[in-house]
Design a protein around this motif. Structure first.
Motif, PDB file in Angstrom:
ATOM      1  N   ALA A   1      28.025 -82.699-110.545  1.00  0.00           N
ATOM      2  CA  ALA A   1      27.966 -82.208-111.921  1.00  0.00           C
ATOM      3  C   ALA A   1      26.522 -82.269-112.399  1.00  0.00           C
ATOM      4  O   ALA A   1      25.732 -83.097-111.922  1.00  0.00           O
ATOM      5  N   GLN A   2      26.172 -81.386-113.371  1.00  0.00           N
ATOM      6  CA  GLN A   2      24.813 -81.344-113.904  1.00  0.00           C
ATOM      7  C   GLN A   2      24.805 -81.773-115.356  1.00  0.00           C
ATOM      8  O   GLN A   2      25.636 -81.324-116.164  1.00  0.00           O
ATOM      9  N   ASP A   3      23.871 -82.642-115.690  1.00  0.00           N
ATOM     10  CA  ASP A   3      23.711 -83.076-117.070  1.00  0.00           C
ATOM     11  C   ASP A   3      23.095 -81.938-117.879  1.00  0.00           C
ATOM     12  O   ASP A   3      22.020 -81.431-117.541  1.00  0.00           O
ATOM     13  N   VAL A   4      23.772 -81.531-118.925  1.00  0.00           N
ATOM     14  CA  VAL A   4      23.322 -80.386-119.713  1.00  0.00           C
ATOM     15  C   VAL A   4      21.968 -80.670-120.356  1.00  0.00           C
ATOM     16  O   VAL A   4      21.095 -79.785-120.426  1.00  0.00           O
ATOM     17  N   ALA A   5      21.769 -81.877-120.809  1.00  0.00           N
ATOM     18  CA  ALA A   5      20.538 -82.204-121.543  1.00  0.00           C
ATOM     19  C   ALA A   5      19.327 -82.310-120.622  1.00  0.00           C
ATOM     20  O   ALA A   5      18.250 -81.797-120.933  1.00  0.00           O
ATOM     21  N   THR A   6      19.497 -82.965-119.476  1.00  0.00           N
ATOM     22  CA  THR A   6      18.349 -83.240-118.592  1.00  0.00           C
ATOM     23  C   THR A   6      18.264 -82.297-117.401  1.00  0.00           C
ATOM     24  O   THR A   6      17.212 -82.187-116.768  1.00  0.00           O
TER      25      THR A   6
END
Length: 370
Positions: free
Chosen positions: A336-341
């Motif tokens: 999963a990818q962190d939307v913010a970073t």
């Protein structure tokens, strides 16, 4: 002109043998087929209860370059050390009695040393599996050709822990005081580690050894025993002590992260169903060897870095759930990818591990893993 008439160097070959009546013939035939012809070998019958000793004696009667020692069972390290005392030679090699040499193996290794003057040489290997010979990718990567190297030139070569894909200059072996640990399994790593730290070496990309993985062999079935794990920790401990004594921070970091940790995934797979004593010993070893640095920095695959972190935290049920979940996957674990970073991490079901209770670095993916 003098060189044309000089004799080829003599290679002493030690062959420890125990319970290999079905394999010893193939092993010795591969030695007889070597294109490097000037060798002498000693077969150490390590207290075999089958026909191994008898077969060894038959070979000694056929070829006067072969001798046999019959000893009480002392284990692989003791058998190698005993045999080493009974072979002469400019060079020294160790051949396991259920494996096979390619025809040019010793010519390649000895030839490299004759040209370079290095203390020992190592070549690549293939696994002799049911569907053919397979060169492990990590062995191919380690064995990019190199001559006259020292450990600082390629510290990751410490991952080549095997005794039998190498030839040592006998003078170096004796001067360095090398021997094999006795009374413990996984005896190869401490001695090969000391060799790389003490000497100069040649790295060959040629395949010099066919390693037979026997179905149901001791190597394949013993890993879940407490004594086996204790032996593994002991030889890792010995090897790490040698690396730390060498004094290079870079070599130590590579060794701890990429070599010492390299096989731990096999042990994490065994956590489901392992006895409590084995679990405690596994955790104690992880804390001892990686407690200050943590396995999250290691070269293990992402899921096994997470497992290592959980082991150190004494969270066995989650390690069990993680290993059982991984066994159901057809490919890499979800991410999963962190939307913010924009950073990527493992995505593990909440029913397996509550990610909110895990250190972010234990879930983090590296650029090449995305």
């Amino acid at each position: 002109m003098k060189r044309l008439f000089s004799r080829a160097p003599l290679l002493g070959v030690v062959i420890p043998a125990w319970g290999v009546e079905d394999y010893l013939d193939d092993c010795v035939r591969s030695l007889l087929a070597q294109t490097h012809r000037r060798w002498e070998a000693v077969i150490v019958d390590d207290g075999s209860t089958d026909r191994t000793g008898e077969i060894a004696d038959e070979w000694a009667h056929r070829d006067n370059r072969i001798s046999v020692i019959h000893s009480v069972n002392g284990g692989l390290g003791a058998a190698r050390n005993l045999g080493m005392q009974h072979v002469r030679g400019d060079y020294l090699a160790f051949l396991d009695s259920d494996d096979v040499l390619p025809p040019t193996a010793y010519a390649d290794l000895v030839g490299a040393l004759e040209g370079s003057g290095s203390d020992f040489a190592t070549g690549s290997i293939v696994l002799w599996e049911a569907d053919g010979l397979v060169e492990p990718p990590w062995m191919r990567r380690l064995h990019r050709p190199l001559r006259g190297a020292r450990i600082d030139d390629r510290p990751e070569i410490l991952g080549d822990v095997f005794a039998w894909n190498k030839v040592w200059r006998r003078g170096f072996w004796d001067d360095a005081g090398l021997e094999w640990p006795e009374g413990v399994r996984y005896e190869d790593q401490p001695t090969t580690t000391r060799s790389f730290l003490r000497g100069s070496f040649d790295v060959l990309d040629e395949v010099v050894y066919n390693w037979r993985i026997r179905e149901g062999s001791i190597t394949q079935t013993r890993a879940s025993s407490v004594q086996d794990l204790a032996d593994r920790w002991e030889t890792k401990r010995q090897s790490l002590a040698s690396v730390q004594a060498y004094g290079s921070a870079e070599v130590e970091e590579v060794f701890v992260d990429r070599v010492l940790a390299g096989d731990l995934w096999r042990y994490f797979l065994l956590v489901p169903g392992a006895p409590e004593e084995w679990w405690r010993l596994l955790r104690a070893g992880v804390l001892e060897l990686w407690g200050t640095r943590s396995l999250v920095h290691s070269g293990l695959p992402p899921v096994h870095r997470l497992a290592g972190w959980l082991v150190a935290e004494d969270r066995r049920p989650e390690v069990v759930a993680l290993m059982e979940w991984v066994a159901t996957l057809d490919g890499p674990a979800p991410r999963a990818q962190d939307v913010a970073t924009g950073a990527w991490r493992l995505s593990v079901p909440h029913s397996v591990v509550d990610e909110t209770t895990v250190a972010p670095e234990a879930l983090a993916l590296r650029d090449h893993e995305v």
